[in-house]
Design a protein around this motif. Structure first.
Motif, mmCIF file in Angstrom:
data_model
loop_
_atom_site.group_PDB
_atom_site.id
_atom_site.type_symbol
_atom_site.label_atom_id
_atom_site.label_comp_id
_atom_site.label_asym_id
_atom_site.label_seq_id
_atom_site.Cartn_x
_atom_site.Cartn_y
_atom_site.Cartn_z
ATOM 1 N N GLY A 179 35.271 -5.487 -28.612
ATOM 2 C CA GLY A 179 34.984 -6.148 -27.347
ATOM 3 C C GLY A 179 35.740 -5.509 -26.194
ATOM 4 O O GLY A 179 35.667 -5.971 -25.060
ATOM 5 N N ALA A 180 36.483 -4.455 -26.477
ATOM 6 C CA ALA A 180 37.279 -3.785 -25.443
ATOM 7 C C ALA A 180 36.348 -3.060 -24.465
ATOM 8 O O ALA A 180 35.287 -2.582 -24.851
ATOM 9 C CB ALA A 180 38.235 -2.790 -26.075
ATOM 10 N N PRO A 181 36.768 -2.995 -23.214
ATOM 11 C CA PRO A 181 35.943 -2.277 -22.236
ATOM 12 C C PRO A 181 35.954 -0.775 -22.491
ATOM 13 O O PRO A 181 36.836 -0.266 -23.185
ATOM 14 C CB PRO A 181 36.629 -2.605 -20.902
ATOM 15 C CG PRO A 181 38.056 -2.849 -21.275
ATOM 16 C CD PRO A 181 38.015 -3.469 -22.646
ATOM 17 N N SER A 182 34.995 -0.108 -21.923
ATOM 18 C CA SER A 182 34.988 1.358 -22.024
ATOM 19 C C SER A 182 36.067 1.911 -21.090
ATOM 20 O O SER A 182 36.556 1.198 -20.202
ATOM 21 C CB SER A 182 33.623 1.914 -21.628
ATOM 22 O OG SER A 182 33.406 1.728 -20.243
ATOM 23 N N LEU A 183 36.398 3.170 -21.287
ATOM 24 C CA LEU A 183 37.404 3.799 -20.431
ATOM 25 C C LEU A 183 36.938 3.813 -18.976
ATOM 26 O O LEU A 183 37.726 3.558 -18.070
ATOM 27 C CB LEU A 183 37.707 5.217 -20.914
ATOM 28 C CG LEU A 183 38.764 5.988 -20.125
ATOM 29 C CD1 LEU A 183 40.103 5.261 -20.146
ATOM 30 C CD2 LEU A 183 38.923 7.392 -20.679
ATOM 31 N N SER A 184 35.670 4.056 -18.754
ATOM 32 C CA SER A 184 35.166 4.093 -17.372
ATOM 33 C C SER A 184 35.221 2.706 -16.727
ATOM 34 O O SER A 184 35.506 2.591 -15.534
ATOM 35 C CB SER A 184 33.752 4.673 -17.309
ATOM 36 O OG SER A 184 32.858 3.881 -18.035
ATOM 37 N N GLU A 185 34.973 1.649 -17.505
ATOM 38 C CA GLU A 185 35.089 0.287 -16.955
ATOM 39 C C GLU A 185 36.542 -0.013 -16.605
ATOM 40 O O GLU A 185 36.834 -0.574 -15.544
ATOM 41 C CB GLU A 185 34.570 -0.736 -17.965
ATOM 42 C CG GLU A 185 33.090 -0.692 -18.182
ATOM 43 C CD GLU A 185 32.641 -1.552 -19.360
ATOM 44 O OE1 GLU A 185 31.504 -2.044 -19.298
ATOM 45 O OE2 GLU A 185 33.421 -1.718 -20.333
ATOM 46 N N TRP A 186 37.458 0.337 -17.517
ATOM 47 C CA TRP A 186 38.871 0.108 -17.252
ATOM 48 C C TRP A 186 39.318 0.907 -16.034
ATOM 49 O O TRP A 186 40.045 0.408 -15.172
ATOM 50 C CB TRP A 186 39.712 0.503 -18.479
ATOM 51 C CG TRP A 186 41.184 0.389 -18.196
ATOM 52 C CD1 TRP A 186 41.953 -0.710 -18.319
ATOM 53 C CD2 TRP A 186 42.027 1.425 -17.675
ATOM 54 N NE1 TRP A 186 43.245 -0.433 -17.928
ATOM 55 C CE2 TRP A 186 43.310 0.873 -17.527
ATOM 56 C CE3 TRP A 186 41.832 2.753 -17.335
ATOM 57 C CZ2 TRP A 186 44.391 1.611 -17.050
ATOM 58 C CZ3 TRP A 186 42.910 3.485 -16.863
ATOM 59 C CH2 TRP A 186 44.158 2.912 -16.732
ATOM 60 N N ARG A 187 38.880 2.161 -15.965
ATOM 61 C CA ARG A 187 39.245 3.049 -14.868
ATOM 62 C C ARG A 187 38.815 2.447 -13.522
ATOM 63 O O ARG A 187 39.569 2.476 -12.547
ATOM 64 C CB ARG A 187 38.598 4.415 -15.081
ATOM 65 C CG ARG A 187 39.089 5.489 -14.176
ATOM 66 C CD ARG A 187 38.420 6.824 -14.530
ATOM 67 N NE ARG A 187 39.034 7.395 -15.723
ATOM 68 C CZ ARG A 187 38.368 7.959 -16.714
ATOM 69 N NH1 ARG A 187 37.058 8.057 -16.694
ATOM 70 N NH2 ARG A 187 39.023 8.462 -17.739
ATOM 71 N N ALA A 188 37.598 1.908 -13.468
ATOM 72 C CA ALA A 188 37.101 1.303 -12.224
ATOM 73 C C ALA A 188 37.974 0.119 -11.815
ATOM 74 O O ALA A 188 38.305 -0.045 -10.629
ATOM 75 C CB ALA A 188 35.643 0.870 -12.392
ATOM 76 N N LYS A 189 38.383 -0.703 -12.770
ATOM 77 C CA LYS A 189 39.228 -1.860 -12.456
ATOM 78 C C LYS A 189 40.633 -1.433 -12.041
ATOM 79 O O LYS A 189 41.210 -1.996 -11.115
ATOM 80 C CB LYS A 189 39.286 -2.808 -13.651
ATOM 81 C CG LYS A 189 37.972 -3.513 -13.900
ATOM 82 C CD LYS A 189 38.034 -4.381 -15.135
ATOM 83 C CE LYS A 189 36.691 -5.045 -15.383
ATOM 84 N NZ LYS A 189 36.692 -5.850 -16.605
ATOM 85 N N ALA A 190 41.186 -0.441 -12.738
ATOM 86 C CA ALA A 190 42.530 0.045 -12.395
ATOM 87 C C ALA A 190 42.526 0.669 -10.998
ATOM 88 O O ALA A 190 43.462 0.460 -10.216
ATOM 89 C CB ALA A 190 43.019 1.053 -13.431
ATOM 90 N N ASP A 191 41.474 1.423 -10.681
ATOM 91 C CA ASP A 191 41.355 2.009 -9.343
ATOM 92 C C ASP A 191 41.202 0.924 -8.276
ATOM 93 O O ASP A 191 41.751 1.045 -7.182
ATOM 94 C CB ASP A 191 40.163 2.975 -9.279
ATOM 95 C CG ASP A 191 40.564 4.426 -9.498
ATOM 96 O OD1 ASP A 191 41.753 4.753 -9.317
ATOM 97 O OD2 ASP A 191 39.687 5.236 -9.825
ATOM 98 N N ALA A 192 40.479 -0.133 -8.605
ATOM 99 C CA ALA A 192 40.318 -1.242 -7.641
ATOM 100 C C ALA A 192 41.669 -1.906 -7.361
ATOM 101 O O ALA A 192 41.953 -2.289 -6.221
ATOM 102 C CB ALA A 192 39.316 -2.261 -8.177
ATOM 103 N N ILE A 193 42.504 -2.011 -8.384
ATOM 104 C CA ILE A 193 43.845 -2.576 -8.191
ATOM 105 C C ILE A 193 44.656 -1.667 -7.275
ATOM 106 O O ILE A 193 45.350 -2.139 -6.372
ATOM 107 C CB ILE A 193 44.542 -2.796 -9.551
ATOM 108 C CG1 ILE A 193 43.866 -3.942 -10.282
ATOM 109 C CG2 ILE A 193 46.036 -3.053 -9.373
ATOM 110 C CD1 ILE A 193 44.280 -4.114 -11.727
#
Length: 193
Positions: free
Chosen positions: A42-56
């Motif tokens: 259920g973990a997000p993909s690296l690209s999904e995580w990357r988008a959220k980390a960049d938004a932070i």
């Protein structure tokens, strides 16, 4: 009478074979379902995580930079005084502590994100680099308060922390963070305490 038992045997054998095949198919389906649920993360993909980390980064890093500038100005004001008083040191110490708290909050926001399965160790290193950056400013804040800020080790600690943070941002390809953090080669972007 001799023909009847053979008919029952064939029917009985047919039911046995059908039951046997149904049992095998059910077991295979159960095993496949088990492995699919285990393998499907259920973990997000690296690209999904990357988008959220960049938004932070986009949301929080401008505040960190603003506090860094205020800390730099307060520190420069302190060192320009020939005989600074404790109130001057307190102001500069508080400003450096604000940077530490702001960066600690940003790292906490990163840690709150569910991590992808891939590059988990690199993401942990990003968290550690951000925490080290926060700690560098906390140490510097204490040194200012205690009037021990003239030691160049504090500036070296902050430089090493920002370099490590920049390196992890590069490895993880965080574009927005890269724009905020910059590169170690960027001169004049961040004034080292």
């Amino acid at each position: 009478m001799g023909g009847e038992p053979a008919a029952e045997s064939r029917g009985s054998r047919l039911r046995t074979h059908i039951g046997w095949w149904v049992g095998i198919c059910s077991a295979v389906i159960g095993i496949l379902a088990f492995f699919l649920t285990r393998c499907e993360s259920g973990a997000p993909s690296l690209s999904e995580w990357r988008a959220k980390a960049d938004a932070i980064c986009e949301q929080e890093f401008p505040g960190v930079l603003q506090k860094m500038r205020a800390s730099d100005e307060s520190f420069l004001s302190l060192i320009r005084k020939t005989n600074p008083e404790q109130t001057d040191r307190n102001a500069a110490s508080d400003a450096a502590q604000e940077v530490s708290a702001s960066m600690r909050h940003l790292v906490g926001s990163w840690r709150a994100l569910e991590q992808p399965d891939e590059q988990r160790s690199e993401i942990d290193k990003l968290h550690s680099a951000g925490a080290a950056f926060s700690e560098a400013y906390a140490s510097f804040s204490s040194a200012i308060y205690l009037d021990e800020y003239k030691d160049e080790a504090y500036g070296d600690q902050e430089t090493a922390a920002i370099n490590a943070l920049s390196h992890q941002v590069d490895i993880l390809k965080l574009k927005e963070c890269k724009g905020q953090v910059g590169s170690p080669e960027d001169e004049g972007v961040i004034i080292v305490p």
